[in-house]
Design an enzyme around this catalytic site. Sequence first.
Site, PDB file in Angstrom:
ATOM      1  N   ASP A   1       0.867  -1.186   0.000  1.00 16.65           N
ATOM      2  CA  ASP A   1       0.000   0.000   0.000  1.00 16.65           C
ATOM      3  C   ASP A   1       0.896   1.226   0.000  1.00 16.65           C
ATOM      4  O   ASP A   1       1.882   1.281   0.742  1.00 16.65           O
ATOM      5  CB  ASP A   1      -0.876  -0.048   1.259  1.00 16.65           C
TER       6      ASP A   1
ATOM      7  N   ASN B   1      -2.977  12.973  -3.527  1.00 17.32           N
ATOM      8  CA  ASN B   1      -4.171  13.404  -4.263  1.00 17.32           C
ATOM      9  C   ASN B   1      -4.609  14.799  -3.833  1.00 17.32           C
ATOM     10  O   ASN B   1      -4.983  15.638  -4.669  1.00 17.32           O
ATOM     11  CB  ASN B   1      -5.315  12.413  -4.040  1.00 17.32           C
TER      12      ASN B   1
ATOM     13  N   HIS C   1      -5.753  14.440  -8.507  1.00 16.96           N
ATOM     14  CA  HIS C   1      -5.951  13.012  -8.808  1.00 16.96           C
ATOM     15  C   HIS C   1      -5.213  12.565 -10.061  1.00 16.96           C
ATOM     16  O   HIS C   1      -4.848  11.387 -10.180  1.00 16.96           O
ATOM     17  CB  HIS C   1      -7.450  12.721  -8.939  1.00 16.96           C
TER      18      HIS C   1
ATOM     19  N   ASP D   1      -2.994   9.316 -10.098  1.00 17.35           N
ATOM     20  CA  ASP D   1      -3.130   8.215 -11.054  1.00 17.35           C
ATOM     21  C   ASP D   1      -1.795   7.876 -11.701  1.00 17.35           C
ATOM     22  O   ASP D   1      -1.456   6.696 -11.905  1.00 17.35           O
ATOM     23  CB  ASP D   1      -4.148   8.579 -12.133  1.00 17.35           C
TER      24      ASP D   1
ATOM     25  N   GLU E   1      -5.119   2.328  -3.499  1.00 13.87           N
ATOM     26  CA  GLU E   1      -3.659   2.264  -3.603  1.00 13.87           C
ATOM     27  C   GLU E   1      -3.102   0.952  -3.061  1.00 13.87           C
ATOM     28  O   GLU E   1      -1.905   0.847  -2.770  1.00 13.87           O
ATOM     29  CB  GLU E   1      -3.031   3.445  -2.856  1.00 13.87           C
TER      30      GLU E   1
END
Length: 427
Positions: A301, A309, A314, A318, A344
């Site tokens: 993670d 973010n 975002h 991404d 994530e």
Amino acid sequence: MPSSGNNETILWNALFEASWDGMVVLRLDGSLYRVNHRYAEMLGYTREELEALHIWDLDTRFSQPEIEAMLHSVDSGGAHFETRQRRKDGSVIDVELSNNGATYQGDKLIFCIVRDITARKTTEERLRQNEALLQGIASQVPGVLYQYRMAPDGSRSFPYLSEGLVKLGGLSIDTMAGAEVVPLMSRILPEDADLVEAQTRRSAATMENVHVEFRFRHGDGSIRWIECRSTPKQEPDGGILWTGILLDITQRKRAEERVQAMAITDGLTGITNRQEFSRLLDREMERASRYASPLSLIMYDLDHFKRINDRFGHNTGDDVLKTVADLVGDSLRDADLHGRWGGEEFMVLLPHTGLEAASRVAEKLRQTIANHRFETLGFVTASFGVVELAGGENSRSLAQRVDEALYRAKELGRNRVEARASHQDAQ
């Protein structure tokens, strides 16, 4: 015609009049010296009316000079040709003429047998029109119409291949049709050829229709998917003739592959999605249990991903997820499985790998991520949990344990690897 003897004259007259074909004797000047009843009936004249005419009064194909030249060229060797003659009512018929020259009482005469072939010519023309129609239809069919024959001795051939073969296969019909089927059949990929042959033999034994899909090497070297549908028919000599169609289904196959890929792939990172990863996890766990081989699972993670973010947007988040997925994927073996679990969170399945070796892999992955510099935000880190499959454990228990190991890594400060050897929570 006999030169002497009353009996021979009677016999000749009988044969002349009894003939099923028209018979006519011509002089070199083109006049009709004598005709039989059948010829008069054929043209709708009386014999007296015909014997008052010249042959060019009846013929509609050749001119008088052409006919005169032909009459003088006929000898005892004979001549055979087709022409057209006009009947008394104005209608025209097709006739076939067989001519021989002979001398009778000092005069050179032409003896002709005349056969009405109008019905045959009409049939031939109808067949030509039908063939042209079929050729036209075949040229518009988006594929190849074909006939494939298996002779009683087992030899194979293509009696018919439509022009669609040029487009579908990039091949010349002249080189593909005929007795040899090797040039065409050899273009089927070897891994599909056995399936095609099995379907053919099964159809030959049961007379059931053939429906098979296979890959074919196009004349330009590319690989195309072909769908084959055909119907068998037993021939009088014991051979079998299949009549069918070949269709290029490459685009459909590619679309199906894209749909299938979308169903099992995470749209953002391009790696396996959670549903497909879960299916593969069950498969690998069953295999590991069957062969008593080790199997380990890694869950990782990204640390503080929400901050990325929130601060950079975002789109940047991404890009980080895609880059991390690529970094990890490039560091794994072909046998390893990599999937996005959600958000994530990611999973890595390591077949034939125990806990210690899996922990080393996780540490390598952690360092790979931590050492990569991202544009705009710099460096990111990830936390890792590692577990090994225990006997009798199910996938739910294994996923729960690796999640707990990851949670422990985060509790202990993140950017680290935590392994759990026990499975006291397994169900």
